[in-house]
Motif scaffolding. Sequence first.
Motif, short mmCIF file in Angstrom:
data_model
loop_
_atom_site.label_atom_id
_atom_site.label_comp_id
_atom_site.label_asym_id
_atom_site.label_seq_id
_atom_site.Cartn_x
_atom_site.Cartn_y
_atom_site.Cartn_z
N PHE A 8 4.52 -10.86 10.27
CA PHE A 8 3.96 -9.79 9.44
C PHE A 8 3.10 -8.92 10.33
O PHE A 8 2.30 -9.43 11.12
CB PHE A 8 3.10 -10.36 8.31
CG PHE A 8 3.90 -10.99 7.22
CD1 PHE A 8 4.39 -10.23 6.17
CD2 PHE A 8 4.17 -12.36 7.24
CE1 PHE A 8 5.14 -10.81 5.16
CE2 PHE A 8 4.91 -12.94 6.23
CZ PHE A 8 5.40 -12.17 5.19
N GLU A 9 3.27 -7.62 10.21
CA GLU A 9 2.44 -6.66 10.93
C GLU A 9 1.84 -5.71 9.90
O GLU A 9 2.56 -5.16 9.07
CB GLU A 9 3.28 -5.86 11.93
CG GLU A 9 3.92 -6.71 13.00
CD GLU A 9 4.75 -5.91 13.98
OE1 GLU A 9 4.72 -4.65 13.94
OE2 GLU A 9 5.44 -6.55 14.80
N VAL A 10 0.53 -5.54 9.97
CA VAL A 10 -0.18 -4.68 9.04
C VAL A 10 -0.99 -3.67 9.85
O VAL A 10 -1.68 -4.05 10.81
CB VAL A 10 -1.15 -5.48 8.14
CG1 VAL A 10 -1.82 -4.58 7.12
CG2 VAL A 10 -0.43 -6.63 7.45
N ARG A 65 -3.47 -2.63 14.63
CA ARG A 65 -2.39 -3.50 14.17
C ARG A 65 -2.85 -4.95 14.18
O ARG A 65 -3.36 -5.43 15.18
CB ARG A 65 -1.16 -3.35 15.05
CG ARG A 65 0.04 -4.14 14.56
CD ARG A 65 1.29 -3.81 15.36
NE ARG A 65 1.24 -4.40 16.68
CZ ARG A 65 2.06 -5.37 17.09
NH1 ARG A 65 3.00 -5.84 16.30
NH2 ARG A 65 1.95 -5.86 18.29
N PHE A 67 -1.30 -8.80 13.34
CA PHE A 67 -0.03 -9.47 13.10
C PHE A 67 -0.21 -10.99 13.11
O PHE A 67 -1.13 -11.52 13.71
CB PHE A 67 1.06 -9.01 14.06
CG PHE A 67 0.76 -9.17 15.53
CD1 PHE A 67 1.27 -10.24 16.24
CD2 PHE A 67 -0.02 -8.24 16.20
CE1 PHE A 67 1.02 -10.38 17.59
CE2 PHE A 67 -0.27 -8.37 17.55
CZ PHE A 67 0.25 -9.45 18.25
N MET A 80 1.00 -12.56 1.57
CA MET A 80 0.82 -11.36 2.39
C MET A 80 0.90 -10.09 1.54
O MET A 80 0.16 -9.13 1.79
CB MET A 80 1.84 -11.31 3.52
CG MET A 80 1.51 -12.26 4.66
SD MET A 80 -0.10 -11.99 5.47
CE MET A 80 0.09 -10.33 6.13
N LYS A 81 1.74 -10.06 0.53
CA LYS A 81 1.78 -8.90 -0.37
C LYS A 81 0.46 -8.75 -1.12
O LYS A 81 -0.04 -7.65 -1.31
CB LYS A 81 2.95 -9.02 -1.36
CG LYS A 81 4.28 -8.75 -0.72
CD LYS A 81 5.41 -8.88 -1.73
CE LYS A 81 6.74 -8.67 -1.03
NZ LYS A 81 7.87 -8.81 -1.95
N LYS A 84 -2.12 -7.39 1.28
CA LYS A 84 -1.93 -5.94 1.42
C LYS A 84 -2.57 -5.19 0.24
O LYS A 84 -3.29 -4.21 0.44
CB LYS A 84 -0.45 -5.60 1.51
CG LYS A 84 -0.18 -4.11 1.52
CD LYS A 84 1.30 -3.80 1.46
CE LYS A 84 1.51 -2.31 1.26
NZ LYS A 84 2.90 -1.92 1.28
N LYS A 88 -5.63 -2.66 0.57
CA LYS A 88 -5.33 -1.27 0.21
C LYS A 88 -6.42 -0.75 -0.72
O LYS A 88 -6.94 0.36 -0.54
CB LYS A 88 -3.95 -1.17 -0.45
CG LYS A 88 -3.55 0.24 -0.85
CD LYS A 88 -2.14 0.28 -1.37
CE LYS A 88 -2.09 -0.11 -2.81
NZ LYS A 88 -0.76 0.13 -3.41
N TRP A 97 0.60 0.22 5.56
CA TRP A 97 1.93 -0.05 6.13
C TRP A 97 1.97 -1.49 6.57
O TRP A 97 1.15 -1.95 7.37
CB TRP A 97 2.18 0.88 7.32
CG TRP A 97 3.59 0.84 7.77
CD1 TRP A 97 4.09 0.19 8.87
CD2 TRP A 97 4.71 1.46 7.14
NE1 TRP A 97 5.43 0.38 8.97
CE2 TRP A 97 5.85 1.16 7.90
CE3 TRP A 97 4.86 2.23 5.99
CZ2 TRP A 97 7.12 1.61 7.57
CZ3 TRP A 97 6.12 2.68 5.67
CH2 TRP A 97 7.22 2.37 6.44
N MET A 98 2.92 -2.23 6.00
CA MET A 98 3.13 -3.62 6.38
C MET A 98 4.62 -3.83 6.52
O MET A 98 5.39 -3.42 5.65
CB MET A 98 2.57 -4.59 5.33
CG MET A 98 2.76 -6.05 5.73
SD MET A 98 1.97 -7.22 4.61
CE MET A 98 3.10 -7.21 3.23
N SER A 100 7.64 -6.84 7.86
CA SER A 100 7.88 -8.23 8.23
C SER A 100 9.32 -8.37 8.66
O SER A 100 10.19 -7.61 8.22
CB SER A 100 7.54 -9.17 7.07
OG SER A 100 8.54 -9.13 6.08
#
Length: 106
Positions: A8-10, A65, A67, A80-81, A84, A88, A97-98, A100
């Motif tokens: 996962f990258e956020v 970033r 991750f 993870m959702k 986010k 947010k 922006w995320m 995976s």
Amino acid sequence: MSSKWRRFEVLLPLQFNDGRDVPFDWLGEAVLEIVTRFGAASYETQKVEGHWRHSGVLYRDNLVRVFADVPDSAKNKRWMKEFKERWKTRLEQRDLWMVSYRIEIE
């Protein structure tokens, strides 16, 4: 033996939409939240500059970033959702922006 993992990258903003700086310790809190959940996370300190358009307005963001590589499971995707959505709201963003993608660790 290999196993299935997901990265996962956020992208987290360094400023709110009105130009105020996001408190530096908030970014640390976001990273530590992931570490607490999964045991590890990485954070790039170099600035990522993002440009995007919404309703005819061009926006420019300064971002960092974060991750994490986690076992690929529905439970981890759901967490993870939720992460986010929480961030947010806290960072007063239209979206974060995320991405995976599956990775394989040997």
